[in-house]
Design a protein around this motif. Sequence first.
Motif, PDB file in Angstrom:
ATOM      1  N   GLY A 143      16.378   5.885  10.739  1.00 41.49           N
ATOM      2  CA  GLY A 143      15.594   6.564   9.640  1.00 41.49           C
ATOM      3  C   GLY A 143      16.108   7.935   9.810  1.00 41.49           C
ATOM      4  N   LEU A 144      16.279   8.639   8.657  1.00 39.80           N
ATOM      5  CA  LEU A 144      16.492   9.894   8.511  1.00 39.80           C
ATOM      6  C   LEU A 144      15.205  10.795   8.079  1.00 39.80           C
ATOM      7  CD1 LEU A 144      20.039  10.059   6.957  1.00 39.80           C
ATOM      8  CD2 LEU A 144      19.433  10.255   9.391  1.00 39.80           C
ATOM      9  N   ASN A 145      14.489  10.249   7.227  1.00 41.58           N
ATOM     10  CA  ASN A 145      13.353  10.826   6.638  1.00 41.58           C
ATOM     11  C   ASN A 145      11.939  10.018   6.911  1.00 41.58           C
ATOM     12  OD1 ASN A 145      13.762   8.398   4.766  1.00 41.58           O
ATOM     13  ND2 ASN A 145      12.894   9.647   3.147  1.00 41.58           N
ATOM     14  N   GLN A 146      12.163   8.932   7.649  1.00 43.02           N
ATOM     15  CA  GLN A 146      11.172   8.175   8.034  1.00 43.02           C
ATOM     16  C   GLN A 146      11.438   7.823   9.582  1.00 43.02           C
ATOM     17  OE1 GLN A 146       8.304   7.744   6.214  1.00 43.02           O
ATOM     18  NE2 GLN A 146       9.223   8.706   4.523  1.00 43.02           N
ATOM     19  N   LYS A 147      10.487   7.472  10.457  1.00 43.58           N
ATOM     20  CA  LYS A 147      10.683   7.143  11.831  1.00 43.58           C
ATOM     21  C   LYS A 147      11.055   5.532  11.873  1.00 43.58           C
ATOM     22  CE  LYS A 147       8.455  11.129  13.696  1.00 43.58           C
ATOM     23  NZ  LYS A 147       7.274  11.575  14.593  1.00 43.58           N
ATOM     24  N   PHE A 148      12.106   5.256  11.491  1.00 47.79           N
ATOM     25  CA  PHE A 148      12.458   3.616  11.744  1.00 47.79           C
ATOM     26  C   PHE A 148      13.819   3.471  12.565  1.00 47.79           C
ATOM     27  CE2 PHE A 148      10.622   3.487   7.176  1.00 47.79           C
ATOM     28  CZ  PHE A 148       9.784   2.581   7.350  1.00 47.79           C
ATOM     29  N   ASP A 149      13.835   2.371  13.272  1.00 46.46           N
ATOM     30  CA  ASP A 149      15.056   2.118  13.846  1.00 46.46           C
ATOM     31  C   ASP A 149      15.271   0.688  13.630  1.00 46.46           C
ATOM     32  OD1 ASP A 149      15.841   4.463  15.366  1.00 46.46           O
ATOM     33  OD2 ASP A 149      14.002   3.918  16.820  1.00 46.46           O
ATOM     34  N   GLY A 150      16.541   0.362  13.732  1.00 51.91           N
ATOM     35  CA  GLY A 150      16.740  -1.049  13.626  1.00 51.91           C
ATOM     36  C   GLY A 150      18.191  -1.572  13.564  1.00 51.91           C
ATOM     37  N   TYR A 151      18.508  -2.776  13.397  1.00 51.59           N
ATOM     38  CA  TYR A 151      19.853  -3.394  13.540  1.00 51.59           C
ATOM     39  C   TYR A 151      20.002  -4.577  12.635  1.00 51.59           C
ATOM     40  CZ  TYR A 151      17.452  -7.081  16.255  1.00 51.59           C
ATOM     41  OH  TYR A 151      16.816  -8.309  16.370  1.00 51.59           O
ATOM     42  N   GLY A 152      21.190  -4.743  12.427  1.00 55.70           N
ATOM     43  CA  GLY A 152      21.319  -6.301  11.639  1.00 55.70           C
ATOM     44  C   GLY A 152      22.796  -6.556  11.769  1.00 55.70           C
ATOM     45  N   LEU A 168       0.947  -1.106  -0.246  1.00 59.50           N
ATOM     46  CA  LEU A 168       0.118   0.079  -0.052  1.00 59.50           C
ATOM     47  C   LEU A 168       0.910   1.179  -0.141  1.00 59.50           C
ATOM     48  CD1 LEU A 168      -2.510  -0.970   2.851  1.00 59.50           C
ATOM     49  CD2 LEU A 168      -2.782  -1.188   0.426  1.00 59.50           C
ATOM     50  N   MET A 169       2.027   1.036   0.506  1.00 58.55           N
ATOM     51  CA  MET A 169       3.035   2.389   0.648  1.00 58.55           C
ATOM     52  C   MET A 169       4.250   2.105  -0.146  1.00 58.55           C
ATOM     53  SD  MET A 169       2.445   2.761   4.928  1.00 58.55           S
ATOM     54  CE  MET A 169       3.270   4.100   4.837  1.00 58.55           C
ATOM     55  N   LYS A 170       4.463   2.989  -0.966  1.00 59.97           N
ATOM     56  CA  LYS A 170       5.690   3.283  -1.844  1.00 59.97           C
ATOM     57  C   LYS A 170       6.453   4.362  -1.189  1.00 59.97           C
ATOM     58  CE  LYS A 170       3.863   0.698  -5.896  1.00 59.97           C
ATOM     59  NZ  LYS A 170       3.364  -0.347  -5.330  1.00 59.97           N
ATOM     60  N   LYS A 171       7.685   4.189  -0.648  1.00 62.83           N
ATOM     61  CA  LYS A 171       8.272   5.442  -0.235  1.00 62.83           C
ATOM     62  C   LYS A 171       9.856   5.279  -0.470  1.00 62.83           C
ATOM     63  CE  LYS A 171       5.667   6.299   3.733  1.00 62.83           C
ATOM     64  NZ  LYS A 171       5.175   7.568   3.796  1.00 62.83           N
ATOM     65  N   LYS A 172      10.375   6.592  -0.474  1.00 61.95           N
ATOM     66  CA  LYS A 172      11.936   6.802  -0.641  1.00 61.95           C
ATOM     67  C   LYS A 172      12.393   6.652   0.979  1.00 61.95           C
ATOM     68  CE  LYS A 172      13.580   9.474  -3.524  1.00 61.95           C
ATOM     69  NZ  LYS A 172      14.264  10.594  -4.224  1.00 61.95           N
ATOM     70  N   ILE A 173      13.196   5.826   1.280  1.00 68.08           N
ATOM     71  CA  ILE A 173      13.789   5.547   2.640  1.00 68.08           C
ATOM     72  C   ILE A 173      15.189   5.880   2.441  1.00 68.08           C
ATOM     73  CG2 ILE A 173      14.094   4.010   4.429  1.00 68.08           C
ATOM     74  CD1 ILE A 173      11.140   4.183   3.862  1.00 68.08           C
ATOM     75  N   LYS A 174      15.494   6.904   3.474  1.00 67.22           N
ATOM     76  CA  LYS A 174      16.972   7.157   3.740  1.00 67.22           C
ATOM     77  C   LYS A 174      17.232   6.898   5.272  1.00 67.22           C
ATOM     78  CE  LYS A 174      19.449  11.280   2.092  1.00 67.22           C
ATOM     79  NZ  LYS A 174      19.646  12.558   1.848  1.00 67.22           N
ATOM     80  N   LEU A 175      18.289   6.018   5.102  1.00 69.28           N
ATOM     81  CA  LEU A 175      18.786   5.371   6.456  1.00 69.28           C
ATOM     82  C   LEU A 175      20.139   5.631   6.722  1.00 69.28           C
ATOM     83  CD1 LEU A 175      17.548   1.757   6.304  1.00 69.28           C
ATOM     84  CD2 LEU A 175      16.380   3.753   7.432  1.00 69.28           C
TER      85      LEU A 175
END
Length: 147
Positions: free
Chosen positions: A81-90, A55-62
């Motif tokens: 996330g710089l332009n979206q509110k994301f956090d994560g690890y890997g 449903l969502m197509k976005k440009k993501i900047k991490l």
Amino acid sequence: MSEGLHSIILPVSIDTVWGFVSVIDSWAPLVPGYINHEMINDGTLIWEFKSDLGLMKKKIKLEVNILEWNEPDKVTFKLRGLNQKFDGYGYFLAEQCGIGQTKMTGCLAITAKGAKAPIVNALLKTYVPQMTIEFSEAMAQNLLVQK
């Protein structure tokens, strides 16, 4: 938090795998939807890609911060996330599993924050595992071509 984990056994040495993984410019473009990346310093890069969450197509900047480089087998990182509110690890893990064979494992975990988090996190449950598989398979194909 949505998590993807994928392992592949490759007919290449652990040193070959590390030679590829230790050069970010070799594999950064392999992320699905890749637009570009920029090295800020030895441990930080900005990664930009297009996501397709149905449903969502976005440009993501991490912002990706490398937490550890353990030659020849492990790289761990965290994401913000710089332009979206994301956090994560890997992490990326290489394990020698025979003469000239290496088990390569990739892990990615992401969670959305903010007002749309419940919707986005529901979509990430499918997207993150699939993205992890696609990214790991693309890395494996590149390693086999270099062999």
